[in-house]
Design an enzyme around this catalytic site. Structure first.
Site, mmCIF file in Angstrom:
data_model
loop_
_atom_site.group_PDB
_atom_site.id
_atom_site.type_symbol
_atom_site.label_atom_id
_atom_site.label_comp_id
_atom_site.label_asym_id
_atom_site.label_seq_id
_atom_site.Cartn_x
_atom_site.Cartn_y
_atom_site.Cartn_z
ATOM 1 N N ARG A 385 0.853 -1.190 0.000
ATOM 2 C CA ARG A 385 0.000 0.000 0.000
ATOM 3 C C ARG A 385 0.890 1.242 0.000
ATOM 4 O O ARG A 385 1.319 1.733 1.043
ATOM 5 C CB ARG A 385 -0.912 -0.013 1.224
ATOM 6 C CG ARG A 385 -1.953 1.099 1.249
ATOM 7 C CD ARG A 385 -2.860 0.941 2.466
ATOM 8 N NE ARG A 385 -3.928 1.922 2.458
ATOM 9 C CZ ARG A 385 -3.817 3.160 2.931
ATOM 10 N NH1 ARG A 385 -2.662 3.570 3.451
ATOM 11 N NH2 ARG A 385 -4.839 3.994 2.887
ATOM 12 N N SER A 454 -12.885 -2.164 -0.435
ATOM 13 C CA SER A 454 -13.136 -1.570 0.881
ATOM 14 C C SER A 454 -14.595 -1.144 0.976
ATOM 15 O O SER A 454 -15.140 -0.530 0.047
ATOM 16 C CB SER A 454 -12.240 -0.347 1.095
ATOM 17 O OG SER A 454 -10.883 -0.729 1.144
ATOM 18 N N LYS A 483 -4.891 6.024 8.839
ATOM 19 C CA LYS A 483 -5.887 6.671 7.996
ATOM 20 C C LYS A 483 -6.930 7.328 8.879
ATOM 21 O O LYS A 483 -7.360 6.756 9.884
ATOM 22 C CB LYS A 483 -6.550 5.637 7.075
ATOM 23 C CG LYS A 483 -7.318 6.237 5.915
ATOM 24 C CD LYS A 483 -7.738 5.135 4.943
ATOM 25 C CE LYS A 483 -8.414 5.732 3.722
ATOM 26 N NZ LYS A 483 -8.820 4.671 2.754
#
Length: 554
Positions: A385, A454, A483
């Protein structure tokens, strides 16, 4: 024997006395006329109904062990014939029970049936002929000039020649005077004619092809319903997927509604299973199913084929319903993909419980050492990621992780970039809600690669399943250092997905060793973490502890 006599021999004969007899059968009565003579005067002018009644009276007398009939036999014959005479008798108050009471017919006693001696029963032929001629003559006189003498005139003649009959009828509640008047002039009690307007139309002959169409539709409807039920049972009991079960149930209901336009249950009136040549045809593959997956595939194809047949042949009956069934077929294609995808993903991810999101900036000792340690600690999936790297650098990292994960037999997922995933032969790609749709990513990575999505609420999860996702990210569950979110789906969302979705999914967002148990209690059996491993002093130990927590939680 004189010409004015008729002799009937009544003999009880065992079947054993006949050539093909049977000693075990009881004796029976056999009547043999001594000579062929007519017991009736001429029937000229009498209707078929009247002749039928006279024959019936003679049979009743015969069964009553009498050589000829009397008033009782004729009354019973008139009553049971349901003729005009019977209608007049009902109007005068006669009933079946009253007739049986006032004019009983004696049956042959059982001991008489067992007699073996020949018994001669005689009757005065002149008296017999006189009575019958008198009755028929009276009937003709009452009928006057009518060409067709019906049963009502037989009744009138009987009342005229039998002096005792009126009083005997009165004793059982029958208005004999009314009956005599009505039978002598039937128009007096004739039923009021019904004034109807009858319009004759030419009947539409049901063409052979219409029946053939109904047979095809009936068979296809059965296949569609049966196949849908098998698929629904697979989803319900094998996948344990409430969401897809509900969709299949809804589709079955929609099909039932559209089939009503084709005739509904009346279609089975054209069914002819006994002469259906297809019932005798069976291939080798139809007689066995190797696995639940083969059962699923066979029945999804059965549904598709049946729906297509219903659509095509239905166009001959109700084009609007046919078009609706065509849409059902398309909707089923989507459900089929979701069902099969859920099954396949469950197999591929059945042992995947710990998912690592690897970002170089989150790793205290660098991406490489952290990922290697995590692999040693037991992670099942690694996602690369990186949002801010150049494509060149991203490809370098992806290839490096591909080598490490292959060596450890661990899945590699690339975040956001299906092109990079395809280039480095990763196992799949993960997409956010703002990334490209699943169908576009599938065109890049192909059908064998995993695509994760997601999701942050239940509608997104449902849509991702139908879109063909292979697994879901479900969260955020807790606040996260990697996040920021303005809202958190929380554990309630975990519970909702656990209740409805069978597609593999990973709880994500702020999960650590301290709260992993809460996730498990809410229904989460897979977790995705980042800082809990990458920021740990000992990533290998952290991975091992998290893996154990997921596996051992009650």
């Amino acid at each position: 024997m004189g010409q004015d006599r008729v002799v009937w021999y009544v003999a009880a004969i065992h079947r054993a006395s006949l050539p093909d007899g049977d000693n075990d059968n009881p004796p029976f009565l056999l009547r043999l006329p001594h000579r062929n003579c007519s017991l009736m005067a001429r029937f000229d002018g009498f209707s078929e109904g009247a002749r039928r009644v006279l024959d019936a009276a003679d049979r009743l007398a015969h069964d009553d062990n009498r050589s000829t009939w009397d008033s009782r036999h004729l009354l019973h014959a008139l009553w049971t014939d349901e003729s005009r005479a019977a209608e007049l008798m009902r109007q005068a108050g006669l009933t079946q029970s009253a007739l049986n009471t006032g004019f009983p017919l004696a049956s042959i006693a059982p001991d008489r049936r067992r007699e073996t001696n020949i018994v001669e029963s005689t009757v005065d032929y002149d008296e017999l002929l006189r009575r019958q001629q008198s009755l028929l003559g009276a009937s003709r006189r009452i009928a006057a000039d009518r060409e067709d003498i019906g049963t009502e005139f037989l009744l009138a003649g009987l009342l005229a020649v039998d002096a005792d009959l009126a009083s005997r009828l009165a004793q059982i509640g029958v208005d004999a005077n009314r009956l005599a008047s009505a039978s002598a002039d039937p128009s007096l009690d004739a039923a009021e004619p019904i004034d109807v307007q009858i319009e004759l139309r030419s009947a539409a002959v049901v063409a052979t092809d219409e029946m053939d169409t109904s047979r095809v539709l009936d068979a296809a409807a059965n296949r569609a319903r049966e196949g849908l039920r098998v698929v629904e049972d697979f989803v319900r009991f094998v996948l344990d997927d409430a969401g897809l079960s509900e969709r299949l149930k809804t589709l079955r209901h929609r099909l039932r509604v559209e089939l009503e336009s084709y005739g509904g249950a009346d279609l089975m009136l054209a069914r002819d299973t006994q002469h259906d040549v297809g019932t005798q045809i069976q291939t080798a593959t139809e007689s066995r199913r190797e696995s639940p997956r083969s059962v699923l595939l066979a029945n999804t194809r059965r549904v598709q084929e049946a729906l297509r047949t219903l659509e095509e042949f239905g166009k001959r009956i109700e084009p609007t319903a046919a078009a609706a069934i065509g849409q059902l077929r398309y909707d089923f294609y989507t459900i089929e993909r979701a069902v099969y995808g859920s099954w396949r993903s469950r197999e591929r991810l059945q042992d995947a419980h710990l998912y690592l999101l690897a970002t170089d900036g989150m790793c205290a000792r660098g991406l490489g050492p952290a990922v290697k340690a995590a692999l040693a600690g037991g992670v099942d999936v690694v996602q690369l990621r990186e949002k801010n790297l150049t494509d060149r650098r991203l490809i370098e990292l992806a290839r490096m992780l591909r080598d490490w994960t292959l060596a450890a037999d661990v899945l590699l997922i690339i975040n956001d970039r299906p092109d990079i995933a395809a280039l480095v032969n990763a196992d799949g790609v993960h997409l956010g809600q703002d990334d490209m749709p699943v169908r576009e990513a599938r065109r890049i990575v192909g059908g064998e690669k995993l695509i994760g999505v997601s999701t942050h609420h239940l509608d997104q999860a449902r849509q991702a399943v139908l879109d063909g996702a292979d697994y879901l990210g479900v969260g955020p569950t807790f606040p996260s250092v990697t996040k920021s979110f303005s809202e958190f789906a929380g554990l309630d969302y975990i519970r909702a997905v656990a209740d409805e979705v069978s597609l593999p999914w990973f709880a994500i967002g702020g999960i650590s060793l301290e709260n992993a148990r809460q996730v498990h209690e809410a229904g989460g059996r897979r977790i995705a973490v980042s800082s809990a491993i990458c920021s740990a002093d000992d990533p290998e130990a952290a991975a091992r502890q998290l893996r154990a927590a997921v596996a051992s939680a009650p």
